[in-house]
Enzyme design. Structure first.
Site, PDB file in Angstrom:
ATOM      1  CB  SER A  58       3.064  -7.449   6.370  1.00 14.03           C
ATOM      2  OG  SER A  58       3.297  -7.969   5.077  1.00 14.03           O
ATOM      3  CE1 TYR A  59       2.417  -5.134  14.500  1.00 10.88           C
ATOM      4  CE2 TYR A  59       3.898  -3.246  14.411  1.00 10.88           C
ATOM      5  CZ  TYR A  59       2.940  -3.990  15.074  1.00 10.88           C
ATOM      6  OH  TYR A  59       2.504  -3.596  16.312  1.00 10.88           O
ATOM      7  CD  GLU A  60       7.099  -2.452   9.773  1.00 14.02           C
ATOM      8  OE1 GLU A  60       7.605  -2.735  10.871  1.00 14.02           O
ATOM      9  OE2 GLU A  60       6.978  -3.304   8.850  1.00 14.02           O
ATOM     10  CB  VAL A  83       2.235 -12.455   7.000  1.00 15.61           C
ATOM     11  CG1 VAL A  83       2.716 -12.920   8.372  1.00 15.61           C
ATOM     12  CG2 VAL A  83       2.039 -10.943   6.984  1.00 15.61           C
ATOM     13  CB  ILE A  84       5.749 -16.810   5.002  1.00 12.55           C
ATOM     14  CG1 ILE A  84       5.570 -16.181   3.611  1.00 12.55           C
ATOM     15  CG2 ILE A  84       5.945 -18.326   4.899  1.00 12.55           C
ATOM     16  CD1 ILE A  84       6.790 -16.259   2.714  1.00 12.55           C
ATOM     17  N   GLY A  87       7.364 -21.001  12.870  1.00 11.64           N
ATOM     18  CA  GLY A  87       7.159 -21.892  14.000  1.00 11.64           C
ATOM     19  C   GLY A  87       6.783 -21.183  15.288  1.00 11.64           C
ATOM     20  CG  HIS A  90       6.337 -12.803  14.085  1.00 14.00           C
ATOM     21  ND1 HIS A  90       6.543 -11.611  14.726  1.00 14.00           N
ATOM     22  CD2 HIS A  90       6.533 -12.561  12.758  1.00 14.00           C
ATOM     23  CE1 HIS A  90       6.853 -10.682  13.827  1.00 14.00           C
ATOM     24  NE2 HIS A  90       6.853 -11.241  12.642  1.00 14.00           N
ATOM     25  CG  PHE A 115      -6.302  -7.442   3.178  1.00 11.28           C
ATOM     26  CD1 PHE A 115      -5.883  -6.683   4.261  1.00 11.28           C
ATOM     27  CD2 PHE A 115      -5.972  -8.775   3.142  1.00 11.28           C
ATOM     28  CE1 PHE A 115      -5.156  -7.253   5.289  1.00 11.28           C
ATOM     29  CE2 PHE A 115      -5.235  -9.359   4.169  1.00 11.28           C
ATOM     30  CZ  PHE A 115      -4.829  -8.594   5.239  1.00 11.28           C
ATOM     31  NE  ARG A 129      -2.902 -18.526  -1.731  1.00 10.50           N
ATOM     32  CZ  ARG A 129      -2.583 -19.818  -1.667  1.00 10.50           C
ATOM     33  NH1 ARG A 129      -1.369 -20.213  -2.012  1.00 10.50           N
ATOM     34  NH2 ARG A 129      -3.464 -20.722  -1.289  1.00 10.50           N
TER      35      ARG A 129
END
Length: 159
Positions: A58-60, A83-84, A87, A90, A115, A129
């Site tokens: 996802s960052y990319e 994005v899960i 702990g 991040h 999005f 989802r």
């Protein structure tokens, strides 16, 4: 004097769609991609007018969406990722970067980007989802078609 109402629709026209999908959490993003493709095809978008580009995570997504907007003749892009929460912080960093990056691209390129990036607490929520309780990939595809229509109507001067 009457109120002018401009609304989008999901009529296909000759729309060209890009889809950027993350490989990370592919057991979820693949289902979302399937949902997006089903929604697009169900609304008359031909396979020839769809470009799918995979990126690592996802960052990319923002950079990949930018490259699609710059290198392909598309009316808009669907961004699909997951994005899960874990702990560590991040989760927040990645979610913020993806959200900010996509928002900046929408305004920079003046084209809609839907999005379809899930931000969930656990895998179970993400799976729900991605199909069990609706498919956010399909919903993102419909939102993109509607936004392309709104943008085209505003650009052409009305409904």
């Amino acid at each position: 004097m009457s109120i002018e109402l401009i609304e989008g629709d999901t009529q296909p026209g000759d729309r060209k769609i890009g889809i950027v999908v993350s490989r990370w959490n592919s057991m979820i993003t693949d289902k979302m991609l399937d949902g997006a493709l089903k929604a697009l095809k169900g609304n008359g978008i031909s396979e020839e007018n769809i470009t799918v580009v995979r990126c690592p995570g996802s960052y990319e997504i923002p950079l990949t969406v930018q490259k699609v907007l710059e290198s392909r003749d598309v009316d808009g892009v669907i961004a699909i990722g997951v994005v899960i929460r874990g702990g560590t912080p991040h989760f927040e960093y990645v979610c913020d970067a993806v959200n900010r990056g996509i928002t900046d691209l929408i305004l920079k390129h003046n084209k809609p980007v839907a999005f379809g990036v899930l931000t969930t607490d656990d895998v179970k929520q993400a799976l729900e989802r991605a199909g069990e309780k609706g498919n956010k990939g399909g919903e993102a595809a419909l939102a993109l078609l509607e936004m392309i229509s709104v943008e085209q109507k505003l650009t052409s001067g009305g409904a």
